[in-house]
Design a protein around this motif. Structure first.
Motif, PDB file in Angstrom:
ATOM      1  N   MET A 173      -7.472  21.668 -27.176  1.00 19.47           N
ATOM      2  CA  MET A 173      -7.066  23.025 -27.578  1.00 19.47           C
ATOM      3  C   MET A 173      -5.826  22.960 -28.481  1.00 19.47           C
ATOM      4  O   MET A 173      -5.752  23.648 -29.506  1.00 19.47           O
ATOM      5  CB  MET A 173      -6.777  23.865 -26.327  1.00 19.47           C
ATOM      6  CG  MET A 173      -6.483  25.313 -26.630  1.00 19.47           C
ATOM      7  SD  MET A 173      -7.877  26.159 -27.439  1.00 19.47           S
ATOM      8  CE  MET A 173      -8.824  26.686 -26.034  1.00 19.47           C
ATOM      9  N   ASN A 174      -4.871  22.124 -28.123  1.00 20.40           N
ATOM     10  CA  ASN A 174      -3.667  22.007 -28.957  1.00 20.40           C
ATOM     11  C   ASN A 174      -4.021  21.502 -30.349  1.00 20.40           C
ATOM     12  O   ASN A 174      -3.451  21.958 -31.350  1.00 20.40           O
ATOM     13  CB  ASN A 174      -2.643  21.079 -28.296  1.00 20.40           C
ATOM     14  CG  ASN A 174      -1.979  21.773 -27.124  1.00 20.40           C
ATOM     15  OD1 ASN A 174      -1.897  23.011 -27.094  1.00 20.40           O
ATOM     16  ND2 ASN A 174      -1.533  21.007 -26.142  1.00 20.40           N
ATOM     17  N   LYS A 175      -4.952  20.563 -30.408  1.00 22.67           N
ATOM     18  CA  LYS A 175      -5.382  20.053 -31.718  1.00 22.67           C
ATOM     19  C   LYS A 175      -6.001  21.189 -32.540  1.00 22.67           C
ATOM     20  O   LYS A 175      -5.651  21.388 -33.711  1.00 22.67           O
ATOM     21  CB  LYS A 175      -6.408  18.925 -31.499  1.00 22.67           C
ATOM     22  CG  LYS A 175      -6.963  18.346 -32.772  1.00 22.67           C
ATOM     23  CD  LYS A 175      -7.845  17.134 -32.504  1.00 22.67           C
ATOM     24  CE  LYS A 175      -8.522  16.701 -33.805  1.00 22.67           C
ATOM     25  NZ  LYS A 175      -9.454  15.601 -33.622  1.00 22.67           N
ATOM     26  N   LEU A 176      -6.877  21.962 -31.916  1.00 20.29           N
ATOM     27  CA  LEU A 176      -7.539  23.066 -32.620  1.00 20.29           C
ATOM     28  C   LEU A 176      -6.518  24.105 -33.094  1.00 20.29           C
ATOM     29  O   LEU A 176      -6.569  24.578 -34.243  1.00 20.29           O
ATOM     30  CB  LEU A 176      -8.575  23.711 -31.692  1.00 20.29           C
ATOM     31  CG  LEU A 176      -9.292  24.966 -32.190  1.00 20.29           C
ATOM     32  CD1 LEU A 176     -10.076  24.692 -33.464  1.00 20.29           C
ATOM     33  CD2 LEU A 176     -10.251  25.492 -31.120  1.00 20.29           C
ATOM     34  N   LEU A 177      -5.556  24.441 -32.214  1.00 19.72           N
ATOM     35  CA  LEU A 177      -4.567  25.462 -32.582  1.00 19.72           C
ATOM     36  C   LEU A 177      -3.672  24.978 -33.719  1.00 19.72           C
ATOM     37  O   LEU A 177      -3.085  25.787 -34.447  1.00 19.72           O
ATOM     38  CB  LEU A 177      -3.721  25.856 -31.366  1.00 19.72           C
ATOM     39  CG  LEU A 177      -4.507  26.501 -30.218  1.00 19.72           C
ATOM     40  CD1 LEU A 177      -3.582  26.952 -29.093  1.00 19.72           C
ATOM     41  CD2 LEU A 177      -5.356  27.671 -30.693  1.00 19.72           C
ATOM     42  N   GLY A 178      -3.620  23.659 -33.896  1.00 18.21           N
ATOM     43  CA  GLY A 178      -2.805  23.097 -34.975  1.00 18.21           C
ATOM     44  C   GLY A 178      -3.352  23.396 -36.363  1.00 18.21           C
ATOM     45  O   GLY A 178      -2.591  23.411 -37.337  1.00 18.21           O
ATOM     46  N   PHE A 179      -4.655  23.632 -36.477  1.00 18.76           N
ATOM     47  CA  PHE A 179      -5.196  23.896 -37.820  1.00 18.76           C
ATOM     48  C   PHE A 179      -5.989  25.202 -37.932  1.00 18.76           C
ATOM     49  O   PHE A 179      -6.398  25.580 -39.020  1.00 18.76           O
ATOM     50  CB  PHE A 179      -6.050  22.709 -38.324  1.00 18.76           C
ATOM     51  CG  PHE A 179      -7.184  22.313 -37.394  1.00 18.76           C
ATOM     52  CD1 PHE A 179      -8.276  23.140 -37.209  1.00 18.76           C
ATOM     53  CD2 PHE A 179      -7.145  21.100 -36.718  1.00 18.76           C
ATOM     54  CE1 PHE A 179      -9.313  22.768 -36.372  1.00 18.76           C
ATOM     55  CE2 PHE A 179      -8.190  20.722 -35.863  1.00 18.76           C
ATOM     56  CZ  PHE A 179      -9.270  21.571 -35.702  1.00 18.76           C
ATOM     57  N   ALA A 180      -6.204  25.895 -36.809  1.00 16.46           N
ATOM     58  CA  ALA A 180      -7.049  27.107 -36.863  1.00 16.46           C
ATOM     59  C   ALA A 180      -6.403  28.193 -37.711  1.00 16.46           C
ATOM     60  O   ALA A 180      -5.223  28.503 -37.550  1.00 16.46           O
ATOM     61  CB  ALA A 180      -7.285  27.627 -35.452  1.00 16.46           C
ATOM     62  N   GLU A 202      -3.991  28.973 -17.501  1.00 15.21           N
ATOM     63  CA  GLU A 202      -2.616  29.325 -17.895  1.00 15.21           C
ATOM     64  C   GLU A 202      -2.374  29.053 -19.381  1.00 15.21           C
ATOM     65  O   GLU A 202      -1.778  29.865 -20.098  1.00 15.21           O
ATOM     66  CB  GLU A 202      -1.601  28.537 -17.051  1.00 15.21           C
ATOM     67  CG  GLU A 202      -1.266  29.193 -15.748  1.00 15.21           C
ATOM     68  CD  GLU A 202      -1.067  30.704 -15.874  1.00 15.21           C
ATOM     69  OE1 GLU A 202      -0.216  31.135 -16.670  1.00 15.21           O
ATOM     70  OE2 GLU A 202      -1.796  31.469 -15.202  1.00 15.21           O
ATOM     71  N   ALA A 203      -2.857  27.895 -19.850  1.00 14.82           N
ATOM     72  CA  ALA A 203      -2.650  27.545 -21.265  1.00 14.82           C
ATOM     73  C   ALA A 203      -3.330  28.571 -22.161  1.00 14.82           C
ATOM     74  O   ALA A 203      -2.777  28.983 -23.193  1.00 14.82           O
ATOM     75  CB  ALA A 203      -3.196  26.152 -21.552  1.00 14.82           C
ATOM     76  N   CYS A 204      -4.510  28.996 -21.787  1.00 14.21           N
ATOM     77  CA  CYS A 204      -5.221  30.001 -22.600  1.00 14.21           C
ATOM     78  C   CYS A 204      -4.470  31.318 -22.578  1.00 14.21           C
ATOM     79  O   CYS A 204      -4.278  31.966 -23.615  1.00 14.21           O
ATOM     80  CB  CYS A 204      -6.655  30.173 -22.097  1.00 14.21           C
ATOM     81  SG  CYS A 204      -7.704  28.762 -22.512  1.00 14.21           S
ATOM     82  N   LYS A 205      -4.011  31.724 -21.379  1.00 11.39           N
ATOM     83  CA  LYS A 205      -3.264  32.989 -21.291  1.00 11.39           C
ATOM     84  C   LYS A 205      -2.027  32.941 -22.183  1.00 11.39           C
ATOM     85  O   LYS A 205      -1.704  33.912 -22.867  1.00 11.39           O
ATOM     86  CB  LYS A 205      -2.859  33.277 -19.836  1.00 11.39           C
ATOM     87  CG  LYS A 205      -4.005  33.835 -19.010  1.00 11.39           C
ATOM     88  CD  LYS A 205      -3.544  34.248 -17.606  1.00 11.39           C
ATOM     89  CE  LYS A 205      -4.725  34.818 -16.820  1.00 11.39           C
ATOM     90  NZ  LYS A 205      -4.411  35.041 -15.398  1.00 11.39           N
ATOM     91  N   GLN A 206      -1.346  31.807 -22.175  1.00 11.27           N
ATOM     92  CA  GLN A 206      -0.126  31.697 -22.990  1.00 11.27           C
ATOM     93  C   GLN A 206      -0.419  31.839 -24.480  1.00 11.27           C
ATOM     94  O   GLN A 206       0.429  32.261 -25.252  1.00 11.27           O
ATOM     95  CB  GLN A 206       0.564  30.363 -22.728  1.00 11.27           C
ATOM     96  CG  GLN A 206       1.503  30.457 -21.540  1.00 11.27           C
ATOM     97  CD  GLN A 206       1.949  29.091 -21.058  1.00 11.27           C
ATOM     98  OE1 GLN A 206       1.881  28.111 -21.803  1.00 11.27           O
ATOM     99  NE2 GLN A 206       2.379  29.025 -19.817  1.00 11.27           N
ATOM    100  N   ASN A 207      -1.626  31.480 -24.867  1.00 10.82           N
ATOM    101  CA  ASN A 207      -2.001  31.580 -26.289  1.00 10.82           C
ATOM    102  C   ASN A 207      -2.852  32.812 -26.584  1.00 10.82           C
ATOM    103  O   ASN A 207      -3.450  32.903 -27.659  1.00 10.82           O
ATOM    104  CB  ASN A 207      -2.762  30.310 -26.698  1.00 10.82           C
ATOM    105  CG  ASN A 207      -1.825  29.113 -26.827  1.00 10.82           C
ATOM    106  OD1 ASN A 207      -1.010  29.049 -27.743  1.00 10.82           O
ATOM    107  ND2 ASN A 207      -1.902  28.199 -25.887  1.00 10.82           N
TER     108      ASN A 207
END
Ligand code: NDP
Ligand code: 1BO
Length: 322
Positions: A173-180, A202-207
Motif C-alpha cells: 500500500m505504501n508503494k502504491l500511495l507513493g505514485f498514485a 488502521e493504515a487504511c483509515k489513516q489514509n
C-alpha cells in the motif's frame, strides 16, 4: 461515517462515503462460488432483499450470470444508478496492456456500461494457464505503477467510477500511495472476528481508504465456521439475532462495508437485516477478543512455490507482516 438511504421496499441501507465522494452501500452480496445460481441470487438480493451492492470478479466465472441477475433487477424497476457493482482484475491481466481489455471484457460479460468499483484482485502477476500450486515461472514480476496508471485511465474515461485493491500489505500500500495520482478508494481484505487484521484496517483509515471486509462469515469450504463459534452463538441468542447477522453487524460497526455470499434466498434476506439495532459495546468487544487469529484465504495454493519464484512461503505472500 455511515449515511442512510431507503429502498422502495423501505429497507434502510447504510452506506459509507469514499474518498472520491461516491458512496458504497454497507452490505453487498458476495458471488464467489455462486455458480450458475448467481443470477437468481443477485435478482433476489436486489429486488426482494433490498441490496444495492454486488461484489463479483472475472475469476469467479459468474460475471455473465451476475449480469443477467442485475439486468432482471433493472427490468423489475431498480435504477442502474442506484446500484454499486464491483468487479476485479485477475492476476493474469496484471500487465499494463491487458488492463483495459480485461475491463472491457468484464463490462461485456456483465452487460454494463460502467463499473462502480474495479479492484486489483491480488497483487501478483500470474502467467497464462498458471497451475495451482504454481510451477516455476508462473508467478511473475508485476509492474504495479504501470497497471495503476491504466486503472487511473479507466476512471478518467468514465468506464469505472472508483478503483482499488485487494489483499495488499502495508508495504504494497505504501508503494502504491507513493505514485498514485488517483488514490485507491477501497481496499478489500479478509476480515472477520477470526482474522481482524487491525493493522491494515488502521493504515487504511489513516489514509481515508475505505475497507470492504470479505469472507465475513469465515468463508466457504475449508474456511472457519464462525457461524457456530460459541461467542458468536451466545451473542446472537442474547440479542435475538442470527449468527450471520451478528457477524455482518460486527463488520459494519468496525467501519467496513461487508459482502456476505449466499445462494439461499432466506439467508440472503437475513444477512441484510442489520440496521436499526447495534451490537452493545461489550458484545462487540467480545467478538474482537476471539482467539486464534488466522487468515483463511492465505494464498498458498495460488502463489507459493517452495522451490522457485519470488513467493516461497505464505509469509512471503504477506510480506512477513502477520
Ligand atoms: P462468506 O464468509 O461470505 O461465507 C459464505 C458461506 O456462508 C457460504 O457457504 C454460505 O452458504 C454461508 N452463509 C451465508 N449466509 C449465511 C447465514 N446467514 N447463516 C449461515 N450460513 C450462511 O464467504 P466468502 O469467502 O464467499 O466471502 C464473501 C465474498 O467476499 C465472496 O463471495 C467474494 O465476493 C468476496 N471475496 C473476495 C476475495 C478477494 O480476494 N477479494 C476473497 C474471498 C471472498 P449459502 O450460499 O448456502 O448460504
Ligand atoms: C481465487 C479467488 C479468491 C476469492 O476472491
Amino acid at each position: 461515517m455511515t449515511q442512510a438511504t431507503f429502498t422502495a421496499e423501505d429497507q434502510k441501507i447504510e452506506s459509507f462515503r469514499l474518498l472520491s465522494g461516491h458512496t458504497i452501500p454497507a452490505i453487498g452480496l458476495g458471488t464467489w462460488r455462486a455458480g450458475s445460481q448467481a443470477d437468481k441470487s443477485v435478482k433476489i438480493a436486489i429486488v426482494e432483499g433490498g441490496y444495492r451492492h454486488i461484489d463479483t470478479a472475472w475469476e469467479y466465472g459468474v460475471e455473465e450470470s451476475v449480469g443477467r441477475g442485475v439486468k432482471a433487477a433493472i427490468h423489475a424497476g431498480v435504477e442502474r444508478r442506484d446500484l454499486f457493482i464491483t468487479s476485479k482484475l485477475w492476476c493474469t491481466e496484471l500487465s499494463p496492456v491487458r488492463v483495459r481489455p480485461a475491463l472491457l471484457n468484464t463490462l461485456q460479460e456483465l452487460q454494463l456500461e460502467y463499473l462502480d468499483l474495479y479492484l486489483i484482485h491480488w497483487p501478483f502477476r500470474l502467467a497464462d494457464g498458471a497451475s495451482r500450486p504454481p510451477k516455476a515461472g508462473d508467478v511473475q514480476e508485476m509492474d504495479m505503477e504501470g497497471v495503476w496508471r491504466e486503472m487511473e485511465g479507466l476512471v478518467k474515461d468514465k468506464l469505472v467510477r472508483d478503483i482499488g485493491v485487494c489483499n495488499f500489505t502495508l508495504k504494497k500500500m505504501n508503494k502504491l500511495l507513493g505514485f498514485a495520482e488517483t488514490m485507491p478508494s477501497v481496499c478489500q481484505m479478509e476480515m472477520h472476528p477470526g482474522w481482524r487484521n487491525d493493522k491494515m484496517l488502521e493504515a487504511c483509515k489513516q489514509n481515508d481508504i475505505h475497507v470492504t471486509a470479505y469472507s465475513p462469515l469465515g468463508s466457504q469450504e475449508g474456511g472457519r465456521d464462525l457461524i457456530h463459534d460459541e461467542t458468536v452463538d451466545r451473542i446472537a441468542k442474547k440479542l435475538n439475532k442470527t449468527p450471520g447477522q451478528v457477524l455482518v453487524k460486527w463488520a459494519i460497526q468496525r467501519g467496513t462495508s461487508v459482502i456476505p455470499k449466499s445462494n439461499n434466498p432466506d439467508r440472503i434476506k437475513e444477512n441484510i437485516k442489520v440496521f436499526g439495532w447495534e451490537l452493545p459495546q461489550e458484545d462487540f468487544q467480545a467478538l474482537c477478543n476471539i482467539p486464534d487469529q488466522k487468515r483463511v484465504l492465505h494464498g498458498e495454493q495460488l502463489f507459493v512455490n517452495k522451490n522457485a519464484g519470488p513467493l516461497r512461503s505464505v509469509a512471503d505472500v504477506w510480506d512477513h507482516e502477520d
